[in-house]
Design a protein around this motif. Structure first.
Motif, PDB file in Angstrom:
ATOM      1  N   VAL A  16       0.860  -1.180   0.000  1.00 47.48           N
ATOM      2  CA  VAL A  16       0.000   0.000   0.000  1.00 47.48           C
ATOM      3  C   VAL A  16       0.901   1.237   0.000  1.00 47.48           C
ATOM      4  N   PRO A  17       0.494   2.317  -0.663  1.00 49.36           N
ATOM      5  CA  PRO A  17       1.312   3.525  -0.606  1.00 49.36           C
ATOM      6  C   PRO A  17       1.479   3.986   0.846  1.00 49.36           C
ATOM      7  N   CYS A  18       2.714   4.231   1.220  1.00 42.59           N
ATOM      8  CA  CYS A  18       3.025   4.664   2.582  1.00 42.59           C
ATOM      9  C   CYS A  18       4.135   5.698   2.503  1.00 42.59           C
ATOM     10  N   GLU A  19       3.915   6.834   3.143  1.00 42.59           N
ATOM     11  CA  GLU A  19       4.927   7.882   3.121  1.00 42.59           C
ATOM     12  C   GLU A  19       5.315   8.289   4.530  1.00 42.59           C
ATOM     13  N   ARG A  20       6.534   8.680   4.675  1.00 42.95           N
ATOM     14  CA  ARG A  20       7.061   9.154   5.954  1.00 42.95           C
ATOM     15  C   ARG A  20       6.804  10.646   6.043  1.00 42.95           C
ATOM     16  N   ILE A  21       6.253  11.079   7.152  1.00 38.37           N
ATOM     17  CA  ILE A  21       5.920  12.480   7.346  1.00 38.37           C
ATOM     18  C   ILE A  21       7.122  13.196   7.957  1.00 38.37           C
ATOM     19  N   PRO A  22       7.601  14.259   7.329  1.00 43.75           N
ATOM     20  CA  PRO A  22       8.741  14.978   7.900  1.00 43.75           C
ATOM     21  C   PRO A  22       8.361  15.621   9.233  1.00 43.75           C
ATOM     22  N   PRO A  23       9.265  15.600  10.216  1.00 40.71           N
ATOM     23  CA  PRO A  23       8.971  16.228  11.507  1.00 40.71           C
ATOM     24  C   PRO A  23       8.919  17.744  11.386  1.00 40.71           C
ATOM     25  N   GLY A  24       8.326  18.368  12.390  1.00 42.67           N
ATOM     26  CA  GLY A  24       8.336  19.823  12.448  1.00 42.67           C
ATOM     27  C   GLY A  24       7.034  20.492  12.080  1.00 42.67           C
ATOM     28  N   ALA A  25       5.998  19.743  11.779  1.00 41.65           N
ATOM     29  CA  ALA A  25       4.707  20.352  11.444  1.00 41.65           C
ATOM     30  C   ALA A  25       4.070  20.928  12.703  1.00 41.65           C
ATOM     31  N   THR A  26       3.186  21.891  12.518  1.00 40.12           N
ATOM     32  CA  THR A  26       2.491  22.504  13.640  1.00 40.12           C
ATOM     33  C   THR A  26       1.640  21.473  14.370  1.00 40.12           C
ATOM     34  N   LEU A  27       0.876  20.699  13.629  1.00 34.24           N
ATOM     35  CA  LEU A  27       0.063  19.627  14.202  1.00 34.24           C
ATOM     36  C   LEU A  27       0.774  18.298  13.976  1.00 34.24           C
ATOM     37  N   ASP A  28       0.860  17.486  15.019  1.00 39.82           N
ATOM     38  CA  ASP A  28       1.464  16.160  14.888  1.00 39.82           C
ATOM     39  C   ASP A  28       0.461  15.255  14.191  1.00 39.82           C
ATOM     40  N   ARG A  29       0.837  14.769  13.009  1.00 38.11           N
ATOM     41  CA  ARG A  29      -0.075  13.949  12.210  1.00 38.11           C
ATOM     42  C   ARG A  29       0.456  12.542  12.020  1.00 38.11           C
ATOM     43  N   GLY A  30       1.354  12.099  12.891  1.00 40.30           N
ATOM     44  CA  GLY A  30       1.887  10.747  12.813  1.00 40.30           C
ATOM     45  C   GLY A  30       3.249  10.720  12.166  1.00 40.30           C
ATOM     46  N   ASP A  31       3.847   9.531  12.153  1.00 40.13           N
ATOM     47  CA  ASP A  31       5.157   9.337  11.533  1.00 40.13           C
ATOM     48  C   ASP A  31       5.019   8.863  10.090  1.00 40.13           C
ATOM     49  N   LEU A  32       3.990   8.043   9.842  1.00 36.99           N
ATOM     50  CA  LEU A  32       3.738   7.483   8.513  1.00 36.99           C
ATOM     51  C   LEU A  32       2.275   7.664   8.159  1.00 36.99           C
ATOM     52  N   TRP A  33       2.022   7.750   6.872  1.00 38.23           N
ATOM     53  CA  TRP A  33       0.647   7.802   6.376  1.00 38.23           C
ATOM     54  C   TRP A  33       0.450   6.745   5.308  1.00 38.23           C
ATOM     55  N   THR A  34      -0.705   6.115   5.357  1.00 39.30           N
ATOM     56  CA  THR A  34      -1.204   5.332   4.234  1.00 39.30           C
ATOM     57  C   THR A  34      -2.471   6.047   3.786  1.00 39.30           C
ATOM     58  N   PRO A  35      -3.119   5.613   2.710  1.00 35.40           N
ATOM     59  CA  PRO A  35      -4.322   6.330   2.289  1.00 35.40           C
ATOM     60  C   PRO A  35      -5.407   6.428   3.377  1.00 35.40           C
ATOM     61  N   HIS A  36      -5.449   5.456   4.288  1.00 37.75           N
ATOM     62  CA  HIS A  36      -6.524   5.446   5.283  1.00 37.75           C
ATOM     63  C   HIS A  36      -6.058   5.521   6.723  1.00 37.75           C
ATOM     64  N   ALA A  37      -4.748   5.566   6.971  1.00 40.93           N
ATOM     65  CA  ALA A  37      -4.280   5.468   8.357  1.00 40.93           C
ATOM     66  C   ALA A  37      -3.109   6.395   8.660  1.00 40.93           C
ATOM     67  N   ILE A  95       0.058   6.442  11.267  1.00 39.93           N
ATOM     68  CA  ILE A  95       0.830   5.437  11.995  1.00 39.93           C
ATOM     69  C   ILE A  95       1.923   6.123  12.793  1.00 39.93           C
ATOM     70  N   GLN A  96       1.998   5.782  14.062  1.00 44.01           N
ATOM     71  CA  GLN A  96       3.084   6.268  14.910  1.00 44.01           C
ATOM     72  C   GLN A  96       4.022   5.094  15.185  1.00 44.01           C
ATOM     73  N   CYS A  97       5.311   5.319  15.051  1.00 43.10           N
ATOM     74  CA  CYS A  97       6.317   4.277  15.279  1.00 43.10           C
ATOM     75  C   CYS A  97       7.121   4.600  16.532  1.00 43.10           C
ATOM     76  N   LYS A  98       7.347   3.580  17.357  1.00 38.20           N
ATOM     77  CA  LYS A  98       8.119   3.752  18.587  1.00 38.20           C
ATOM     78  C   LYS A  98       9.174   2.663  18.696  1.00 38.20           C
ATOM     79  N   ASN A  99      10.401   3.079  18.996  1.00 36.57           N
ATOM     80  CA  ASN A  99      11.516   2.164  19.206  1.00 36.57           C
ATOM     81  C   ASN A  99      12.176   2.556  20.533  1.00 36.57           C
ATOM     82  N   HIS A 100      11.585   2.090  21.632  1.00 36.59           N
ATOM     83  CA  HIS A 100      12.042   2.440  22.979  1.00 36.59           C
ATOM     84  C   HIS A 100      12.221   1.175  23.812  1.00 36.59           C
TER      85      HIS A 100
END
Length: 108
Positions: free
Chosen positions: A24-45, A47-52
């Motif tokens: 499925v098309p998936c793009e990484r969202i660059p940081p620094g936007a005014t509103l936090d809209r996730g780390d990744l986007w697909t057409p319908h979702a 996605i936040q990724c955590k590596n802790h």
């Protein structure tokens, strides 16, 4: 020198993005936007990724739902790095039961 934690998180985001892009098309969202809209986007979702090392699933899932609203996406998933494996297909994908219910309803 770059922040090693940030580099670790960015590498995990790229790993998940590349894996999802196979189906499925998936793009990484660059940081620094005014509103936090996730780390990744697909057409319908969103996605936040955590590596802790330590988990904070409740607050992370709350943040993920806020990102879903900001991104105006139908679904939201929290993808958490699974200790001991780098296989992107073996990481944890977490959502609320309400989100699961909507997905199951959609699938019929």
């Amino acid at each position: 020198m770059a922040n090693p934690q940030k580099a670790k998180g960015s590498a995990f985001e790229r790993l998940v993005r590349d894996y999802l892009n196979e189906v499925v098309p998936c793009e990484r969202i660059p940081p620094g936007a005014t509103l936090d809209r996730g780390d990744l986007w697909t057409p319908h979702a969103a996605i936040q990724c955590k590596n802790h090392r330590t988990l904070s699933l409740g607050s992370w899932l709350d943040d993920t739902h806020e990102q879903q609203t900001n991104a105006a996406k139908r679904f939201a998933w929290l993808v958490v790095k699974r200790k001991g494996t780098t296989d992107p297909g073996e990481q944890f994908a977490i959502c609320s039961v309400a989100q699961l219910r909507e997905l199951l309803k959609e699938l019929g």
